[in-house]
Design an enzyme around this catalytic site. Structure first.
Site, PDB file in Angstrom:
ATOM      1  N   TRP A 338     -61.812 -16.420 -42.373  1.00 26.03           N
ATOM      2  CA  TRP A 338     -61.186 -17.145 -43.480  1.00 26.03           C
ATOM      3  C   TRP A 338     -60.583 -18.456 -42.991  1.00 26.03           C
ATOM      4  O   TRP A 338     -60.594 -19.459 -43.708  1.00 26.03           O
ATOM      5  CB  TRP A 338     -60.094 -16.277 -44.109  1.00 26.03           C
ATOM      6  CG  TRP A 338     -59.303 -16.951 -45.187  1.00 26.03           C
ATOM      7  CD1 TRP A 338     -59.601 -17.029 -46.512  1.00 26.03           C
ATOM      8  CD2 TRP A 338     -58.053 -17.653 -45.033  1.00 26.03           C
ATOM      9  NE1 TRP A 338     -58.633 -17.721 -47.196  1.00 26.03           N
ATOM     10  CE2 TRP A 338     -57.668 -18.120 -46.303  1.00 26.03           C
ATOM     11  CE3 TRP A 338     -57.226 -17.914 -43.943  1.00 26.03           C
ATOM     12  CZ2 TRP A 338     -56.496 -18.830 -46.520  1.00 26.03           C
ATOM     13  CZ3 TRP A 338     -56.058 -18.632 -44.148  1.00 26.03           C
ATOM     14  CH2 TRP A 338     -55.701 -19.081 -45.427  1.00 26.03           C
ATOM     15  N   HIS A 339     -60.089 -18.455 -41.748  1.00 29.67           N
ATOM     16  CA  HIS A 339     -59.438 -19.654 -41.238  1.00 29.67           C
ATOM     17  C   HIS A 339     -60.423 -20.778 -40.940  1.00 29.67           C
ATOM     18  O   HIS A 339     -60.027 -21.949 -40.961  1.00 29.67           O
ATOM     19  CB  HIS A 339     -58.640 -19.322 -39.965  1.00 29.67           C
ATOM     20  CG  HIS A 339     -57.332 -18.647 -40.245  1.00 29.67           C
ATOM     21  ND1 HIS A 339     -57.221 -17.286 -40.411  1.00 29.67           N
ATOM     22  CD2 HIS A 339     -56.076 -19.157 -40.390  1.00 29.67           C
ATOM     23  CE1 HIS A 339     -55.951 -16.980 -40.643  1.00 29.67           C
ATOM     24  NE2 HIS A 339     -55.234 -18.087 -40.638  1.00 29.67           N
ATOM     25  N   GLY A 340     -61.655 -20.455 -40.633  1.00 25.34           N
ATOM     26  CA  GLY A 340     -62.593 -21.530 -40.355  1.00 25.34           C
ATOM     27  C   GLY A 340     -63.929 -21.041 -39.855  1.00 25.34           C
ATOM     28  O   GLY A 340     -64.064 -19.897 -39.393  1.00 25.34           O
ATOM     29  N   PHE A 492     -57.705 -25.492 -43.684  1.00 21.06           N
ATOM     30  CA  PHE A 492     -58.172 -24.177 -44.037  1.00 21.06           C
ATOM     31  C   PHE A 492     -58.304 -23.999 -45.536  1.00 21.06           C
ATOM     32  O   PHE A 492     -58.867 -23.035 -45.991  1.00 21.06           O
ATOM     33  CB  PHE A 492     -57.242 -23.097 -43.487  1.00 21.06           C
ATOM     34  CG  PHE A 492     -57.044 -23.199 -41.981  1.00 21.06           C
ATOM     35  CD1 PHE A 492     -58.099 -23.535 -41.160  1.00 21.06           C
ATOM     36  CD2 PHE A 492     -55.805 -22.989 -41.414  1.00 21.06           C
ATOM     37  CE1 PHE A 492     -57.917 -23.644 -39.787  1.00 21.06           C
ATOM     38  CE2 PHE A 492     -55.624 -23.077 -40.040  1.00 21.06           C
ATOM     39  CZ  PHE A 492     -56.679 -23.414 -39.240  1.00 21.06           C
TER      40      PHE A 492
END
Length: 492
Positions: A338-340, A492
């Site tokens: 989800w962060h990247g 993000f």
């Protein structure tokens, strides 16, 4: 340039100067918003209209035409949630839910992960697919998760969907949390829309403390430490000794916490002034004595979202020990992704997932169940130190763009430490280490002291609060860095 042209330039989107809580333009924006909001404070529909229009403009100033994605996603999920709620056929309801999930995740995957998967395909098949020139819309990860939780909660019949589209758009675009969270649940937020606007002294005092504390963490601590020390270490770790790299990691741990929690605090404080209570997103995470406790204190809105919409639906702890470990690992891998779009983020999530599984097993052994007194305190201190360093180890992979960069930094710490240079390091960066010391001191300050400050601010009359905030803004303007640093979680 004429006054009109200059004004138009200020009001239009500028990709080089996105609106931020600590930008000069935000002060004018917020002043105009407060004026309009106060004019309609006693009218529910007026408050919704003013807040929604200002929120959409705020997002336009942050990312230009991508504001249309917020409106489009609001239209899709407003319509689908109402269809799901009215539908009686379970198969149709489930189909509509999956359609919503596919639409939301499809949009997120297109903008955020297209080039990541192109690289994977090229690596597997020795292909030559060219990367796509895609800009990542600000805040898409946050409002996508809000959309998903809303539709899923409606499907579960835990909440009733709103009847007016504007109310849902208001919830989704609420500008204090739009770009970087917290991830707010509709069940917590939407009922507050219909309550009368009442601003108490407690709201003013708590909001003021959160806004000033958030600005201080972001502008004074995070930006200063990063720009004067941390960025040099991570740009090329091989140029520095192990002790410099280690303190660079300690610095980054404070930078990312103060950066993100500072913005969260400001969002929550601004919302409080507008009559909306948003749950806290951070709770002194480096005080944690276990990795499980860390995730109860760090980015609470994300960790609770992952728990309720990923971990528990996967089976949680209900299907045995090994299935629980698998569920924890999958949940944290998703959290990392989800962060990247990077293997480093996936590895970061994987290490946290493995650590959570080991922590569950450690607690089941019950070795400290009857520990008390000095032994319990020593274990607590040891747990805090171990958890902090485990988190710092993971931050290395979170911050470095490649595994090579993370390897270089860890190699310096392990094989080129040169601890005897510690005094020289302190002498080389005296201001940096004073600010770092202050940051960690404030982090570990007893909650009683914070409550005393809060009580003092609550007792201030309105003019006193305005005076304190004005003096604080002046102070920030005097000590802030020349080049404002974009928030870390903006990517993000």
């Amino acid at each position: 340039m004429s006054f009109v042209e200059n004004l138009a330039q200020q009001l239009l989107y500028n990709p080089e100067e996105p609106i931020l809580f600590n930008s000069a333009f935000f002060l004018y924006f917020f002043a105009a918003f407060l004026l309009c909001y106060q004019l309609v404070r006693n009218h529910e529909r007026g408050r919704v209209w003013v807040f929604t229009l200002f929120s959409l403009y705020f997002f336009y100033k942050a990312c230009g035409a991508f504001v249309g994605l917020v409106v489009l996603s609001a239209i899709v999920d407003f319509y689908l949630s109402n269809r799901i709620y009215r539908e009686e056929n379970e198969r149709t309801r489930r189909g509509l839910l999956w359609f919503s999930i596919v639409i939301n995740l499809g949009m997120l995957f297109y903008f955020k992960y297209t080039n990541f998967f192109i690289d994977i395909i090229n690596g597997i098949s020795s292909g030559h697919i060219s990367p796509v020139n895609i800009l990542l819309p600000i805040g898409i990860s946050f409002y996508t998760f809000e959309n998903l939780s809303y539709t899923i909660d409606v499907y579960r019949r835990e909440i009733k969907p709103v009847e007016r589209f504007l109310d849902y758009l208001f919830f989704l675009s609420f500008f204090p949390k739009l770009m970087m969270g917290p991830i707010v649940r509709a069940a917590d937020f939407i009922p507050q829309i219909y309550k009368p606007y009442v601003l108490t002294r407690e709201d003013v005092g708590k909001g003021l403390l959160l806004i000033m504390g958030g600005l201080f963490k972001k502008v004074v601590i995070s930006d200063f430490i990063y720009q004067n020390f941390v960025q040099y270490i991570f740009d090329d770790p091989t140029r520095y000794t192990g002790i410099e790299c280690l303190f660079g990691v300690y610095g980054y741990a404070l930078v990312i916490y103060c950066d993100f929690s500072g913005y969260s605090d400001m969002a929550i404080g601004i919302a409080r002034w507008m009559g909306f209570v948003i749950p806290p997103n951070f709770d002194k995470p480096y005080k944690s004595s276990s990795i499980t406790e860390f995730w109860r204190r760090w980015h609470i809105s994300l960790s609770s979202w992952l728990r309720d919409y990923v971990y528990i639906p996967l089976g949680g702890s209900r299907k045995g020990k090994w299935r629980q470990h698998l569920n924890l690992m999958l949940t944290m891998l998703i959290g990392g992704f989800w962060h990247g779009a990077s293997w480093n983020f996936i590895f970061w999530g994987g290490v946290h997932g493995a650590a959570l599984g080991l922590d569950k097993q450690w607690k089941k052994l019950g070795l400290l169940k009857n520990a008390g007194g000095l032994k319990a305190r020593l274990w607590k201190i040891g747990g805090v130190l171990f958890t902090f360093h485990l988190v710092c180890f993971c931050w290395v992979f979170f911050k470095c763009e490649t595994f090579g960069g993370a390897r270089d930094l860890l190699h310096q710490v392990a094989f080129n430490f040169q601890g005897g240079l510690g005094l020289q390091l302190l002498q080389a960066y005296p201001k940096v280490f004073v600010v770092m010391g202050l940051g960690y001191l404030l982090h570990f300050i007893p909650e009683k002291a914070e409550r005393q400050v809060e009580t003092g601010l609550v007792k201030l009359p309105l003019w006193g609060s305005i005076a304190v905030l004005t003096l604080f803004v002046w102070f920030l303007n005097e000590v802030k860095t020349q080049e404002p640093m974009l928030p870390i979680y903006l990517q993000f």
